[in-house]
Design a protein around this motif. Structure first.
Motif, PDB file in Angstrom:
ATOM      1  N   VAL A   1       0.865  -1.176   0.000  1.00 17.55           N
ATOM      2  CA  VAL A   1       0.000   0.000   0.000  1.00 17.55           C
ATOM      3  C   VAL A   1       0.904   1.229   0.000  1.00 17.55           C
ATOM      4  CG1 VAL A   1      -1.815   1.249   1.200  1.00 17.55           C
ATOM      5  CG2 VAL A   1      -1.749  -1.246   1.300  1.00 17.55           C
TER       6      VAL A   1
ATOM      7  N   GLN B   1      -6.074   0.984  -8.240  1.00 16.14           N
ATOM      8  CA  GLN B   1      -5.132   0.303  -9.140  1.00 16.14           C
ATOM      9  C   GLN B   1      -4.265  -0.689  -8.392  1.00 16.14           C
ATOM     10  OE1 GLN B   1      -3.543   1.922 -12.352  1.00 16.14           O
ATOM     11  NE2 GLN B   1      -4.922   3.664 -12.585  1.00 16.14           N
ATOM     12  N   VAL B   2      -3.879  -0.275  -7.183  1.00 22.79           N
ATOM     13  CA  VAL B   2      -3.057  -1.171  -6.367  1.00 22.79           C
ATOM     14  C   VAL B   2      -3.838  -2.449  -6.057  1.00 22.79           C
ATOM     15  CG1 VAL B   2      -1.959  -1.445  -4.109  1.00 22.79           C
ATOM     16  CG2 VAL B   2      -1.707   0.696  -5.376  1.00 22.79           C
TER      17      VAL B   2
ATOM     18  N   GLU C   1      -6.259  -3.711  -7.700  1.00 25.19           N
ATOM     19  CA  GLU C   1      -6.429  -4.499  -8.914  1.00 25.19           C
ATOM     20  C   GLU C   1      -5.167  -5.327  -9.199  1.00 25.19           C
ATOM     21  OE1 GLU C   1      -7.351  -2.209 -12.340  1.00 25.19           O
ATOM     22  OE2 GLU C   1      -7.994  -3.962 -13.490  1.00 25.19           O
ATOM     23  N   VAL C   2      -4.014  -4.674  -9.110  1.00 29.68           N
ATOM     24  CA  VAL C   2      -2.765  -5.395  -9.372  1.00 29.68           C
ATOM     25  C   VAL C   2      -2.578  -6.540  -8.367  1.00 29.68           C
ATOM     26  CG1 VAL C   2      -0.249  -5.208  -9.372  1.00 29.68           C
ATOM     27  CG2 VAL C   2      -1.629  -3.438 -10.471  1.00 29.68           C
ATOM     28  N   LEU C   3      -2.874  -6.252  -7.087  1.00 29.79           N
ATOM     29  CA  LEU C   3      -2.695  -7.292  -6.070  1.00 29.79           C
ATOM     30  C   LEU C   3      -3.570  -8.496  -6.370  1.00 29.79           C
ATOM     31  CD1 LEU C   3      -2.500  -5.121  -2.828  1.00 29.79           C
ATOM     32  CD2 LEU C   3      -0.635  -6.320  -3.990  1.00 29.79           C
ATOM     33  N   ARG C   4      -4.824  -8.234  -6.744  1.00 31.07           N
ATOM     34  CA  ARG C   4      -5.716  -9.346  -7.084  1.00 31.07           C
ATOM     35  C   ARG C   4      -5.179 -10.079  -8.317  1.00 31.07           C
ATOM     36  NH1 ARG C   4      -8.965 -12.327  -4.317  1.00 31.07           N
ATOM     37  NH2 ARG C   4     -10.232 -12.754  -6.131  1.00 31.07           N
ATOM     38  N   LEU C   5      -4.678  -9.318  -9.285  1.00 28.53           N
ATOM     39  CA  LEU C   5      -4.187  -9.935 -10.521  1.00 28.53           C
ATOM     40  C   LEU C   5      -3.018 -10.884 -10.264  1.00 28.53           C
ATOM     41  CD1 LEU C   5      -4.283  -7.100 -13.219  1.00 28.53           C
ATOM     42  CD2 LEU C   5      -5.645  -9.200 -13.144  1.00 28.53           C
TER      43      LEU C   5
ATOM     44  N   PHE D   1     -13.660  -5.811  -7.411  1.00 32.00           N
ATOM     45  CA  PHE D   1     -12.554  -6.345  -8.215  1.00 32.00           C
ATOM     46  C   PHE D   1     -12.710  -7.846  -8.370  1.00 32.00           C
ATOM     47  CE2 PHE D   1     -11.233  -2.535  -6.142  1.00 32.00           C
ATOM     48  CZ  PHE D   1     -10.539  -1.844  -7.119  1.00 32.00           C
TER      49      PHE D   1
END
Ligand code: ADP
Ligand code: MG
Lengths: 297, 225
Positions: free
Chosen positions: A18, A202-203, A205-209, A296
């Motif tokens: 974060v 965005q963070v 989203e990236v973490l989930r990705l 997300f």
């Protein structure tokens, strides 16, 4: 509870996912500190009022006063009669006529201490100390009326009741204030959490990705905000306690205003303020994070 | 590894795919091609579970992707390494931390994985750039960093969306060789690209098959490349 501490002790590396945040974090700190400070005052008010209400409503521990009027001879005879009656009354621990000096001392604040009290037809006062459980006030007064004219029992309830009522009212206000402060804290933390989560979409989203579970993502944010609320309210609490400590002492005067503060173990109560704040922040950010995460995939 | 059964998909503005059935066997190497806007990215998203089909079903490792819980989805994403078209880095973290992100989110002990990370940085040629921030990287470096991140958990399947989109020929060749390396280690590879010369170059190095999107279908292209 284990989850609470487990989450709070997450490692530094997973916290760095974060990004450090600006204004929202400072505002959260400030609000937490202000609320911590106010909570200490509300707590001091409530606990002081509680002590006062307890003290004054505890009728049995109070002494009552018996007043005997009449001329000097009557007073003497009546005092003896009254003491006899008191001696027979169940529930009375002790009774004792005040000496002339004691009566003079009671009047001194109002009349000065150079008054020739001996010349005045002052009533004789008898101090009555009750046992637990106490005596039947009404029955005693009835018997005195019947047997000793001019003897009046005053158990102070007339002027004690409004003090007790006022103290209870203040205690209620203190408790309501504490609830409002807790609610405000919950609302503020929720708003801060929402703002932080939205700013970091965005963070998330990236973490989930890359395969983060919801619990990891929520944990990182919850930790960040809970620690912030804890630190803020801890600082506010310390300042609040200092402010209460710095209130001028009342000295001999035993009034409510000079009594505000904590007594004995009561000084530990403010420690609950940051703890409660942290729990509130933990729950509020947890709820906000779970709501946000649903957006997300 | 990944199977599509009569899959249809529609963003809401008309069907993008009609009735697609195909499978990507373990260890296969596929290119997915088609003009821009034909649905390559969408197809890949269906394969790694970012989108659910509006018709039919998709099985990843034998399980219906649509039935996955959110935690199942996280697990699936650790088993399928994805190189996104726009890389998707966390801009506040240096390259090494970005590449290690899948390790971090899956709770791995990073101290134990340090060698893995160092090797991987060397393999993609970013050892010198480990402490740089994503914004400081060139296009090719970004793609290689994204590939390193996609493979750090040693996934069974690697999916890359236009990995050579905006980098020069030499760099695309280099990236391609990395993907061929992975395939030779037994990984299933699926690459979306509209760059036919890259695909032709690859065919000399690897047993690659080409899937082409046309008429809402995804079909194996013939040898007419
Ligand atoms: N999130 C979306 N919502 C609606 N339409 C989309 C969305 N993403 C892509 N599309 C549309 O779907 C089509 C295929 O897009 P895409 O899969 O990105 O194609 P490609 O990767 O082959 O260029 C395009 O017409 C695009 O406009
Ligand atoms: Mg695309």
């Amino acid at each position: 509870m284990r989850r609470f501490f487990g989450l709070l002790s997450g490692d530094a590396r997973s916290d760095r996912v974060v990004p450090p945040s600006g204004t929202t974090s400072h505002l959260t700190l400030f609000v937490a500190a202000a609320m911590g400070f106010l909570a200490v005052f509300a707590l001091a008010l409530a606990m002081t009022a509680d002590r006062v209400a307890d003290r004054w409503s505890d009728a049995q521990s109070q002494s009552a006063t018996l007043r005997i009027s009449g001329d000097a001879e009557q007073r003497e005879a009546r005092t003896a009669a009254v003491l006899d009656i008191l001696g027979e009354t169940p529930g009375i621990a002790s009774s004792r006529p005040l000496t002339a000096e004691e009566q003079a001392a009671l009047l001194a604040p109002w009349l000065g201490d150079d008054l020739p009290l001996g010349d005045l037809p002052l009533p004789q006062l008898i101090e009555v100390i009750a046992e637990r459980p106490g005596y039947d006030t009404d029955a005693l007064q009835q018997r005195l009326n019947d047997e000793v004219p001019g003897a009046v029992l005053d158990d102070h309830s007339g002027w004690r009741a409004p003090i007790v009522d006022a103290a209870r009212g203040l205690r209620r206000l203190g408790v309501i204030s504490l609830l409002l402060i807790t609610g405000t804290m919950a609302a503020t933390v929720t708003l801060a959490a929402r703002a932080t989560l939205a700013a970091n979409a965005q963070v998330i989203e990236v973490l989930r990705l890359v395969g983060a579970e919801d619990r990891f993502v929520a944990g990182a944010f919850v930790r960040r905000l809970t620690v912030r609320a804890l630190v803020g309210s801890g600082a506010g609490m310390v300042l609040g306690v200092l402010a209460v400590l710095l209130l001028p002492p009342g000295g001999e005067t035993q009034g409510f205003l000079t009594e505000i503060g904590f007594g004995g173990l009561g000084w530990l109560a403010p420690l609950a303020v940051p703890v409660v704040t942290a729990v509130v922040a933990f729950v509020a950010t947890g709820v906000a994070a779970r709501q946000k995460l649903a957006e997300f995939s | 590894m990944i199977e599509l059964e009569q899959v249809g998909f529609d963003y809401g503005g008309g069907a993008l795919f009609g009735d697609v059935s195909l499978s990507l066997p373990a260890g296969s190497f596929h290119f997915l091609t088609g003009p821009s806007g034909s649905g390559k990215t969408t197809f890949l998203k269906l394969c790694y579970g970012a989108l659910n089909p509006t018709k039919g079903r998709i099985l990843a490792f034998g399980d219906d992707v649509a039935a996955a819980t959110r935690d199942d989805m996280a697990t699936l994403r650790r088993r399928i390494g994805v190189v996104h078209q726009d890389c998707r880095f966390l801009d506040h973290l240096p390259v090494a931390d970005n590449i290690a992100l899948p390790l971090t989110v899956s709770g791995r002990d990073l101290a134990q994985e340090q060698q893995n990370l160092t090797d991987l940085l060397g393999w993609v040629g970013l050892s010198e750039r480990a402490d740089a921030y994503p914004a400081e990287l060139s296009g090719g470096e970004r793609q290689r960093a994204a590939l390193a991140r996609a493979v750090i958990l040693s996934p069974d399947v690697i999916i890359a969306d236009e990995p050579t989109g905006n980098i020069d020929w030499d760099m695309s060749q280099r990236l391609l060789r990395l993907l061929v390396d992975l395939n030779s280690m037994g990984k299933t590879v699926l690459i979306a690209s509209h760059d036919m010369s890259l695909i032709r170059a690859a065919k000399s190095e690897v047993q690659a098959r080409v899937l082409r999107i046309s008429n809402k279908q995804v079909q194996l292209a013939g040898a007419d490349l």
